[in-house]
Design an enzyme around this catalytic site. Structure first.
Site, PDB file in Angstrom:
ATOM      1  N   GLU A 232      12.163   7.451   3.745  1.00  0.00           N
ATOM      2  CA  GLU A 232      11.814   8.025   2.434  1.00  0.00           C
ATOM      3  C   GLU A 232      12.473   9.335   2.032  1.00  0.00           C
ATOM      4  OE1 GLU A 232       7.534   7.903   1.853  1.00  0.00           O
ATOM      5  OE2 GLU A 232       7.573   5.721   1.850  1.00  0.00           O
ATOM      6  N   GLU A 344       8.002  -0.753   4.078  1.00  0.00           N
ATOM      7  CA  GLU A 344       6.625  -0.260   3.914  1.00  0.00           C
ATOM      8  C   GLU A 344       6.023  -0.852   2.665  1.00  0.00           C
ATOM      9  OE1 GLU A 344       5.584   3.900   3.981  1.00  0.00           O
ATOM     10  OE2 GLU A 344       6.840   4.289   5.740  1.00  0.00           O
TER      11      GLU A 344
END
Ligand SMILES: *[C@@H]1O[C@H](CO)[C@@H](O)[C@H](O)[C@H]1NC(C)=O
Ligand SMILES: *[C@@H]1O[C@H](CO)[C@@H](O)[C@H](O)[C@H]1NC(C)=O
Ligand SMILES: *[C@@H]1O[C@H](CO)[C@@H](O)[C@H](O)[C@H]1NC(C)=O
Length: 421
Positions: A232, A344
């Protein structure tokens, strides 16, 4: 399905009729290219969701609109024909713990406030038992193993990997490999080290690449290890400069001798699948290549949650992400001959999340030529009260899954094919 012969005759008849004629609750019952059952078992009704997907939802027929539009041609993004097999290549769960103590600025605490190995020998939860259960009972075949950069080098930027700490992390990697699954090494640092952005004021590309050289050297002969370059990245000022940092890592991994394993390339915006194209991550990362100039096994890493702010912090889900994220992404990937992996995704153990997650998974499976699969967030060292818990509970030698896992996310739940078994 051989076990069916052991069932009493009446039950066989019931099961067979159901499997052939009617979809189970939450299974698919319509959508572009769908050839399975179009009616639902009693107590549920086939409900139009979007042109790609209709689903058996709890309720009675009197309240719901017919689903005939489900097969109509759509002008929505991604209306090009889907080309997937209906089965995803890689489906699994995040086994979190070694990333505990890391914040979104890439600060990772060490010591008792830091990494918390999800292994009983280090006083954590039974990550090994969880993974064995997920493989054996649920049909999962990949685990993502987040770890903080600081943990691996024991806080030394650009330093040599600390063998004591690496031995602990490797125990989790080996536990994962022992299940037969593929295992993603995920550096969980948000493109940062203690607030500084890699290649843009923080660590140099060389320091980042050096970390990966050491990891790749260790696992170069382990085919089932997948290298997850960075978790991320967000608010990265220059996406082209970031792509150059990713390129440095790809070159380092390949030159260390890990020539064939999959490498996951993360974009900006928390690797959001929805912004991957619109904010330039796709265009920039397209240029990242192997030393031989190919893009073989260079897979785009994308995340997506289903709650109102895509944060993965709310128990209720509000979207299946198809129109905003997966359909445009699938179209773009197909047009560019590339693939992505959703490492995710998740939701609360609520009816809204079961509904939307099943829809998302079915859509991904219909596009499995360009979407490799998904990894749920999360099990490992979370506890059962965590809002996105996918932690199975153990009783003796048997494990019970959370509602979202057993209703949708586990391959055995059948959302991939909308099957009833
Ligand atoms: C490795 O890390 C441990 C803490 O886990 C520390 O005690 C040890 O001094 C480190 N070793 C080196 C060589 O830095
Ligand atoms: C979009 O990308 C730019 C850099 O290319 C970055 O500065 C910005 O933070 C990104 N947008 C969002 C919403 O993160
Ligand atoms: C981003 O960095 C590249 C060099 O990597 C440079 O050519 C470009 O001008 C930069 N973009 C912005 C918006 O600063």
């Amino acid at each position: 399905m051989a076990y069916r012969t052991a069932y009493p005759l009446a039950l066989i008849a019931l099961f067979t009729a159901s499997a052939r004629g009617q979809g189970a609750v939450y299974s698919q019952c319509g959508g572009q290219g769908w050839t399975g059952p179009t009616t639902c078992v009693s107590g549920s009704v086939c409900t139009f969701s979007n042109p790609y997907y209709s689903q058996c939802l709890p309720g009675t027929a009197t309240t719901t609109v017919a689903t005939t539009t489900a097969t109509s041609t759509s002008s929505a993004p991604g209306s090009t024909s889907t080309a997937g097999t209906g089965t995803l290549q890689l489906v699994g769960v995040n086994i979190a713990g070694f990333d505990f103590g890391c914040d979104t600025n890439g600060n990772c605490l060490l010591g008792s406030k830091g990494a918390y190995p999800p292994l009983t020998q280090y006083s954590g939860k039974d990550g090994l038992g969880q993974m064995n259960h997920f493989v054996k009972d649920d049909g999962y075949n990949v685990f993502r193993l987040p770890v903080g950069w600081q943990f691996l080098t024991n806080g030394v930027l650009g330093g040599t990997i600390n063998q004591t700490n690496m031995a602990e992390y490797d125990a989790l990697v080996q536990a994962c490999l022992g299940t037969g699954a593929s295992c993603i090494i995920d550096i969980h640092n948000y493109a940062r080290w203690n607030g500084g952005i890699i290649g843009q004021g923080g660590p140099t590309n060389d320091q980042f690449a050096n970390l990966w050289t050491q990891i790749a050297t260790k696992y170069k002969n382990t085919a089932k290890v997948i290298f997850g370059v960075m978790n991320e990245p967000h608010d990265v000022p220059n996406i082209s400069t970031w792509a150059a940092s990713v390129q440095a890592v790809v070159t380092a991994i390949r030159n260390a001798g890990a020539t064939t394993q999959m490498i996951l390339l993360p974009g900006n915006d928390w690797t959001s699948a929805a912004q991957f194209i619109s904010n330039g991550s796709g265009a920039a990362l397209m240029k990242v290549v192997n030393p031989d100039g190919s893009t073989k096994n260079l897979i785009f890493d994308v995340h997506k949650y289903l709650d109102s702010d895509n944060s993965g912090t709310n128990a209720e889900c509000v979207t299946n992400n198809i129109a905003d994220a997966w359909a445009p992404l699938a179209t773009w990937l197909r047009a560019n001959g590339r693939q992505a992996f959703n490492t995710e995704t998740g939701g609360g153990n609520t009816a809204s999340c079961v509904t939307y997650m099943c829809q998302q998974i079915a859509y991904m499976a219909q596009n499995s030529d360009v979407i490799l699969g998904y990894v749920g967030w999360a099990a490992g060292n979370f506890d059962a009260t965590y809002v996105l818990s996918e932690l199975p509970t153990q009783s003796g030698s048997s494990w019970t899954d959370t509602m979202l896992v057993s209703s949708c996310m586990a391959p055995k739940a059948g959302a991939q094919k909308g099957s009833t078994s």
